[in-house]
Design a protein around this motif. Sequence first.
Motif, short mmCIF file in Angstrom:
data_model
loop_
_atom_site.label_atom_id
_atom_site.label_comp_id
_atom_site.label_asym_id
_atom_site.label_seq_id
_atom_site.Cartn_x
_atom_site.Cartn_y
_atom_site.Cartn_z
N ILE A 1 -18.32 -57.29 40.15
CA ILE A 1 -17.83 -56.06 40.79
C ILE A 1 -16.59 -55.56 40.02
CG2 ILE A 1 -17.15 -54.97 42.95
CD1 ILE A 1 -19.91 -56.32 43.03
N ASP B 1 -14.80 -52.86 40.53
CA ASP B 1 -13.80 -52.29 41.43
C ASP B 1 -14.26 -52.51 42.87
OD1 ASP B 1 -11.89 -50.88 42.82
OD2 ASP B 1 -11.94 -49.13 41.49
N ALA C 1 -13.04 -51.58 45.59
CA ALA C 1 -12.91 -50.41 46.44
C ALA C 1 -14.19 -49.59 46.48
CB ALA C 1 -11.76 -49.54 45.95
N GLU C 2 -15.07 -49.79 45.52
CA GLU C 2 -16.32 -49.03 45.48
C GLU C 2 -17.45 -49.73 46.23
OE1 GLU C 2 -17.12 -48.25 41.38
OE2 GLU C 2 -15.36 -46.94 41.12
N ARG C 3 -17.12 -50.74 47.05
CA ARG C 3 -18.13 -51.44 47.85
C ARG C 3 -17.87 -51.24 49.34
NH1 ARG C 3 -21.99 -54.57 45.12
NH2 ARG C 3 -22.82 -54.54 47.25
N PRO C 4 -18.16 -50.05 49.88
CA PRO C 4 -17.93 -49.79 51.30
C PRO C 4 -18.87 -50.58 52.22
CG PRO C 4 -19.14 -47.96 50.30
CD PRO C 4 -18.71 -48.87 49.18
N THR D 1 -13.45 -55.52 51.77
CA THR D 1 -12.82 -54.47 50.95
C THR D 1 -11.42 -54.14 51.46
OG1 THR D 1 -14.99 -53.53 50.43
CG2 THR D 1 -13.08 -52.13 50.07
N ASP E 1 -7.89 -54.73 49.38
CA ASP E 1 -6.95 -53.63 49.15
C ASP E 1 -5.55 -54.04 49.61
OD1 ASP E 1 -6.35 -50.76 48.52
OD2 ASP E 1 -5.90 -50.72 50.67
N ARG F 1 -8.55 -56.16 42.95
CA ARG F 1 -9.37 -55.00 42.65
C ARG F 1 -10.74 -55.32 42.10
NH1 ARG F 1 -6.98 -50.11 42.12
NH2 ARG F 1 -9.17 -49.44 42.12
N PRO G 1 -8.80 -53.24 38.21
CA PRO G 1 -10.23 -53.07 37.95
C PRO G 1 -10.58 -53.68 36.59
CG PRO G 1 -9.29 -51.03 38.82
CD PRO G 1 -8.13 -51.96 38.57
N GLU H 1 -14.04 -54.55 33.88
CA GLU H 1 -15.44 -54.63 33.51
C GLU H 1 -15.73 -56.05 33.02
OE1 GLU H 1 -17.82 -52.47 33.87
OE2 GLU H 1 -16.62 -50.79 34.59
#
Length: 241
Positions: free
Chosen positions: A92, A94, A96-99, A105, A109, A114, A138, A140
Motif C-alpha cells: 500500500i 498510501d 489514506a487511499e484505503r477508505p 486508516t 493518520d 503513511r 508515502p 512505492e
Amino acid sequence: MANSDLLLQALRSFAGAMGGSYDISDVCYGLGKTVMEVLGASGAGVSVVDMQGDLKFVTGTSQRIIEIEQAQEGAQQGPCVQAFQTQKAMAIPDIAERPDWPVYTDTADRLGLRAVVGFPLSSGEERLGALNLYNSEPREWTDDDLDVLGVFADMATAYLARTSELAEARQLADQLQSALDSRVIVEQAKGIVANQHDVSVDEAFEMLRSHSRSNRIKLSLLADAVVNMGLRLPDRDAPET
C-alpha cells in the motif's frame, strides 16, 4: 534499496536463533526490527493466527506500531489481515487511499504512518500469520523491497515451524497461543521497567530483551519475574552480575 550488510548480519543472527530456544515474540521482534533497518522503513509488526482463526499481533518495533497493530487486531481489517486471508503481499503506497479500512486508516493518520506492506507467513498449506512493514511517508514499494520481505517472512516461518517441532498442527497452535499469552505479561513488565528507570516503554523493552539474552532467560519468564516477583533490572550503565 536494501542494506546488504544489515541483511547479512540478520541472516547470521537468525542462524544463531535457530539453534537456541528464544521466545517466538522475541525472535519476531528481532526480525521485524532488522527488516525495518534493512529497508530503511519506520517500523514493523508481526501477527499470528490464534486458535479461533483470528489474527493477533505478537510484537511491534515501537509504541506507535503496537497501537496500529492493536487497531488492526480489534477491527480485523487492514493489510496484515488481507495478506493473511489472500496469502498475497499487500503493498500500500498510501494508507489514506484505503477508505475500506476506516479504523485502520484513521489510526494510521493519527500516528503519522503513511505506507505499509502486509506479507503473509505460511508453512505449506498452514497459514501462520503476517508481517507488516511501515513507512512514515508515502512509498512505492519496489520488487526488491518485496523480495527482501519474502526472505524475512521465510525466516520467521522457519523459526515458527522449528519451535513447533516441524509444524505439527496442534503443537503449532499451542506455540502461537503461548506467544500471544506472553505478550500480555511482557507489556506489563515494560510499563514497570519504564516507570522504575524513567525511560520510554520502547527503551524498557530493549532493557528486558538485553537482560533476557545476556542471562539466557526466556523473555516471558523474565517479564513474569518483574511483574509477579518484584525483580528489578539493573540500570543500563550498571554491569550485569
